[in-house]
Design a protein around this motif. Structure first.
Motif, PDB file in Angstrom:
ATOM      1  N   PHE A  60      80.262  65.677 -54.494  1.00 20.89           N
ATOM      2  CA  PHE A  60      79.855  67.129 -54.861  1.00 20.89           C
ATOM      3  C   PHE A  60      79.829  67.317 -56.397  1.00 20.89           C
ATOM      4  CE2 PHE A  60      81.673  67.758 -50.856  1.00 20.89           C
ATOM      5  CZ  PHE A  60      81.045  68.601 -49.908  1.00 20.89           C
ATOM      6  N   TYR A  61      78.646  67.939 -56.848  1.00 20.38           N
ATOM      7  CA  TYR A  61      78.696  68.299 -58.097  1.00 20.38           C
ATOM      8  C   TYR A  61      78.984  67.264 -58.950  1.00 20.38           C
ATOM      9  CZ  TYR A  61      78.835  73.227 -56.575  1.00 20.38           C
ATOM     10  OH  TYR A  61      78.626  74.383 -55.932  1.00 20.38           O
ATOM     11  N   ASP A  62      78.080  66.152 -59.099  1.00 21.97           N
ATOM     12  CA  ASP A  62      78.139  64.835 -59.773  1.00 21.97           C
ATOM     13  C   ASP A  62      76.791  64.337 -59.788  1.00 21.97           C
ATOM     14  OD1 ASP A  62      78.661  62.541 -61.064  1.00 21.97           O
ATOM     15  OD2 ASP A  62      80.676  62.204 -60.027  1.00 21.97           O
ATOM     16  N   ASN A  63      76.141  64.208 -60.947  1.00 20.49           N
ATOM     17  CA  ASN A  63      74.713  63.397 -60.946  1.00 20.49           C
ATOM     18  C   ASN A  63      74.607  62.002 -60.913  1.00 20.49           C
ATOM     19  OD1 ASN A  63      74.178  66.366 -61.368  1.00 20.49           O
ATOM     20  ND2 ASN A  63      73.613  66.079 -63.461  1.00 20.49           N
ATOM     21  N   ILE A  64      76.147  61.627 -61.382  1.00 18.09           N
ATOM     22  CA  ILE A  64      76.155  60.096 -61.319  1.00 18.09           C
ATOM     23  C   ILE A  64      76.784  59.240 -60.296  1.00 18.09           C
ATOM     24  CG2 ILE A  64      76.789  57.994 -62.762  1.00 18.09           C
ATOM     25  CD1 ILE A  64      74.605  59.946 -64.219  1.00 18.09           C
ATOM     26  N   GLY A  65      78.030  59.862 -60.264  1.00 12.60           N
ATOM     27  CA  GLY A  65      78.763  59.149 -58.975  1.00 12.60           C
ATOM     28  C   GLY A  65      79.184  58.026 -59.196  1.00 12.60           C
ATOM     29  N   TYR A  66      79.387  57.592 -60.232  1.00  9.40           N
ATOM     30  CA  TYR A  66      79.686  56.092 -60.520  1.00  9.40           C
ATOM     31  C   TYR A  66      80.397  55.227 -59.670  1.00  9.40           C
ATOM     32  CZ  TYR A  66      80.149  51.665 -63.138  1.00  9.40           C
ATOM     33  OH  TYR A  66      80.186  50.357 -63.449  1.00  9.40           O
ATOM     34  N   GLY A  67      81.706  55.915 -59.456  1.00 12.07           N
ATOM     35  CA  GLY A  67      82.853  54.856 -58.454  1.00 12.07           C
ATOM     36  C   GLY A  67      82.130  54.785 -57.040  1.00 12.07           C
ATOM     37  N   VAL A  68      81.477  55.881 -56.331  1.00 13.66           N
ATOM     38  CA  VAL A  68      80.978  55.676 -55.082  1.00 13.66           C
ATOM     39  C   VAL A  68      79.773  54.739 -55.032  1.00 13.66           C
ATOM     40  CG1 VAL A  68      79.546  56.960 -53.535  1.00 13.66           C
ATOM     41  CG2 VAL A  68      81.564  58.010 -54.359  1.00 13.66           C
ATOM     42  N   ARG A  69      78.871  54.607 -56.357  1.00 14.24           N
ATOM     43  CA  ARG A  69      77.732  53.742 -56.083  1.00 14.24           C
ATOM     44  C   ARG A  69      78.262  52.353 -56.194  1.00 14.24           C
ATOM     45  NH1 ARG A  69      72.705  56.138 -57.466  1.00 14.24           N
ATOM     46  NH2 ARG A  69      72.890  58.287 -58.163  1.00 14.24           N
ATOM     47  N   LEU A  70      79.537  52.279 -56.811  1.00 17.88           N
ATOM     48  CA  LEU A  70      80.039  50.944 -56.789  1.00 17.88           C
ATOM     49  C   LEU A  70      80.405  50.644 -55.247  1.00 17.88           C
ATOM     50  CD1 LEU A  70      80.971  48.408 -58.146  1.00 17.88           C
ATOM     51  CD2 LEU A  70      82.888  49.444 -58.848  1.00 17.88           C
ATOM     52  N   LEU A  71      80.883  51.469 -54.402  1.00 21.26           N
ATOM     53  CA  LEU A  71      81.270  51.370 -53.242  1.00 21.26           C
ATOM     54  C   LEU A  71      80.135  51.144 -52.339  1.00 21.26           C
ATOM     55  CD1 LEU A  71      84.200  54.047 -52.780  1.00 21.26           C
ATOM     56  CD2 LEU A  71      84.428  51.427 -53.144  1.00 21.26           C
ATOM     57  N   LEU A  72      79.026  51.715 -52.550  1.00 27.49           N
ATOM     58  CA  LEU A  72      77.690  51.489 -51.723  1.00 27.49           C
ATOM     59  C   LEU A  72      77.491  50.054 -51.817  1.00 27.49           C
ATOM     60  CD1 LEU A  72      75.362  54.230 -53.234  1.00 27.49           C
ATOM     61  CD2 LEU A  72      76.426  54.346 -51.051  1.00 27.49           C
ATOM     62  N   SER A  73      77.514  49.650 -53.044  1.00 24.98           N
ATOM     63  CA  SER A  73      77.224  48.082 -53.133  1.00 24.98           C
ATOM     64  C   SER A  73      78.273  47.344 -52.107  1.00 24.98           C
ATOM     65  CB  SER A  73      77.457  47.550 -54.542  1.00 24.98           C
ATOM     66  OG  SER A  73      76.094  48.235 -55.220  1.00 24.98           O
TER      67      SER A  73
END
Length: 566
Positions: free
Chosen positions: A31-44
């Motif tokens: 929610f309300y996050d254009n980057i979501g860095y931590g989640v993008r790491l979890l995607l990988s």
């Protein structure tokens, strides 16, 4: 031995066929996050474990408010001043509409995941408890897992609408769950999980925090366009429509060397101790080799500017020396990072400027030495701050000041001292953030114990706007001194926001004209190239509309940010 791995570990032919046929889909919602860095790491991490991850960014990060509006207060209606104009943050500004929730539900249905993951900060609880019951009702057969700062600090609150909560670092938990999903196993025993079972709260053992070698072994965050969605303004945009490859966010470390009483970042070690009895290292560095390998992938994908998002940019002498030697040769892009005068001395800042540092922040928080030291646990002296910002000015490094207002321990004498201090500083933009207290913060506990009587809100806002005026320029600093001396606008401080409309319009037109000039330059550059191509075509006796092949300067297709570090 359970460990994080960069790419899927070696499987037998039978296991490989099984994984190919049973790749489970999981969806992450932020929610309300254009980057979501931590989640993008979890995607990988999820992809390396054999799953097909999807990311839904629900609403853009934003901040705006009408000039004289007083919005909702509290974490979910976060307010701050930027250059004297009041902004409401995120939920208070761009509220979630029922139609957008329906779009979210339809997108989840289209993905048809085996697991729904929510990444949330504390402020998200208020609207998550309204939205997620709808998700649970429509997808009752799909488990919901919540993680992030909010669920880590208050797991039982997020269990009101989640089946599981993952606390602390999530890489090992996500890897374990994804492998379990792919093999059709139960994942109730995954590390770091908290959940209810038979009306009892279950807390699984917490895995040790990642070591520096583990950080180096992690896959790179997934900033690609595939399986990415942004829901905003009644629309669902695909990754191709909103992903910005030009600016690349990266962390070269985890942790913070500071111990600020209002911030959770420096309390991570204590959080680990409260959950498992073990402490987490205050600072953990990724190796330069791995950081640069990630940046080179970003450059091949189109990055032209780097944002180092570390709480404080790494200052370990050996790490920093290697960075300074290699960055201009191997990366060579302008970058942003957070500096602090305690850890980054003048010579260090000059060297960083020489290799590409162009933007930073000056976190003052308060111009009162007592407030900064006694209540915020900030150790910078006034002399250090003045030397720091004057050096940034001399080196032509762009920066903005950070200040905090609405601190209940502040008295008017503190605000007066702070105003006198900022009136000595070079002019620049300024963010003045409202103090918000989250669970577990030392400052929150101190306020609850001592129960200070805060000064009037209007008085606090009056001083906040005077601080903003003092940092805008010579005319505005003189104006701030006059307003303070005459004691005007105290009862209606937001009327002072009108003074900031002129610099706001100046900033707008500067940006607009800059884009127009760049666009014009681009047009004439292209026209010149076309003329040159036509000239070349005529010279070699070919059709003037035939395109002259350009030199191939590498892989024009780019590289996925999830490539192996091997």
């Amino acid at each position: 031995m359970f460990r994080i791995y960069l790419v899927r570990k070696s499987l037998s032919a039978k296991e490989d066929r099984w994984m190919a046929q049973n790749s489970e889909k999981i969806v992450f919602i932020v929610f309300y996050d254009n980057i979501g860095y931590g989640v993008r790491l979890l995607l990988s991490v999820a992809k390396a474990a054999g799953c097909e991850p999807h990311l839904i960014l629900f609403k853009r990060e934003t901040g705006y408010a009408p000039l004289l509006k007083r919005g909702k207060e509290g974490p979910d209606g976060y307010q701050f001043f930027y250059n004297g104009l009041l902004r409401d943050g995120d939920y208070a500004v761009d509220r979630i509409k029922d139609e957008e929730v329906e779009i979210l539900l339809d997108r989840i249905a289209a993905i048809s995941p085996s697991l729904i993951c929510l990444s949330a900060m504390s402020f998200a609880y208020e609207f998550c408890k309204e939205i997620f019951p709808n998700i649970k009702k429509r997808f009752a057969h799909i488990p919901i897992l919540s993680g992030g700062w909010g669920p880590t600090l208050e797991p039982q609150k997020f269990l009101e609408f989640s089946d599981y909560v993952a606390v602390l670092e999530g890489e090992k938990t996500v890897q374990y769950i994804c492998e379990a999903l792919c093999y059709g196993r139960d994942f109730d025993d995954a590390p770091n999980l908290v959940y209810n079972k038979n009306h009892q709260l279950v807390r699984n053992p917490v895995s040790p925090p990642l070591k520096e070698s583990d950080l180096d072994a992690l896959p790179f965050p997934d900033f690609g366009e595939e399986n990415k969605w942004l829901i905003t303004n009644y629309k669902c945009l695909s990754g191709k429509e909103f992903v910005n490859h030009k600016v690349y966010d990266i962390f070269s470390s985890r942790g913070c060397p500071m111990s600020c009483s209002y911030c959770m970042a420096s309390k991570y070690s204590n959080l680990y101790k409260s959950y498992s009895g073990d402490r987490c290292a205050k600072l953990r560095y990724r190796s330069i080799d791995v950081v640069f390998r990630e940046l080179k992938v970003a450059i091949r994908n189109g990055a032209t500017f780097i944002k180092f998002k570390d709480d404080v940019f790494p200052f370990h002498p050996k790490w920093l020396k290697e960075f300074l030697e290699r960055y201009p040769k191997e990366i060579g892009l302008p970058f942003f990072c957070y500096l602090n005068p305690i850890f980054h001395k003048p010579d260090c800042i000059r060297q960083l400027k020489a290799v590409g540092l162009s933007v930073t922040m000056a976190g003052i928080q308060s111009g009162s030495q007592e407030i900064r030291e006694r209540y915020f646990s900030r150790k910078e002296s006034k002399e250090q701050i003045v030397e720091f910002v004057r050096l940034l000015k001399d080196l032509d490094i762009q920066y903005a000041y950070h200040l905090i207002y609405r601190n209940p321990f502040e008295r008017e004498s503190h605000l007066k001292e702070s105003l006198e201090f900022v009136s000595q500083l070079p002019y620049s933009g300024v963010f003045i953030f409202m103090l918000v207290l989250f669970p577990g913060l030392p400052l929150k506990k101190r306020i609850e114990d001592e129960r200070p009587e805060p000064i009037a809100v209007l008085t606090s806002e009056w001083y906040a706007l005077l601080h903003s005026l003092s940092l805008q320029g010579p005319f505005y600093r003189t104006l701030a001194k006059m307003i303070y001396r005459l004691n005007i606008f105290r009862s209606h401080p937001k009327l002072m926001s009108g003074f900031f409309l002129v610099p706001l319009m100046k900033e707008f037109w500067t940006r607009f004209l800059g884009r127009y000039v760049r666009g014009t330059q681009s047009y004439f550059t292209q026209k010149s190239r076309c003329n040159q191509r036509q000239k070349n075509s005529n010279i070699i006796g070919k059709n003037p509309y035939t395109k002259i092949p350009e030199a191939n300067h590498g892989d024009s297709q780019g590289v996925s940010p999830m490539i192996s570090n091997c």
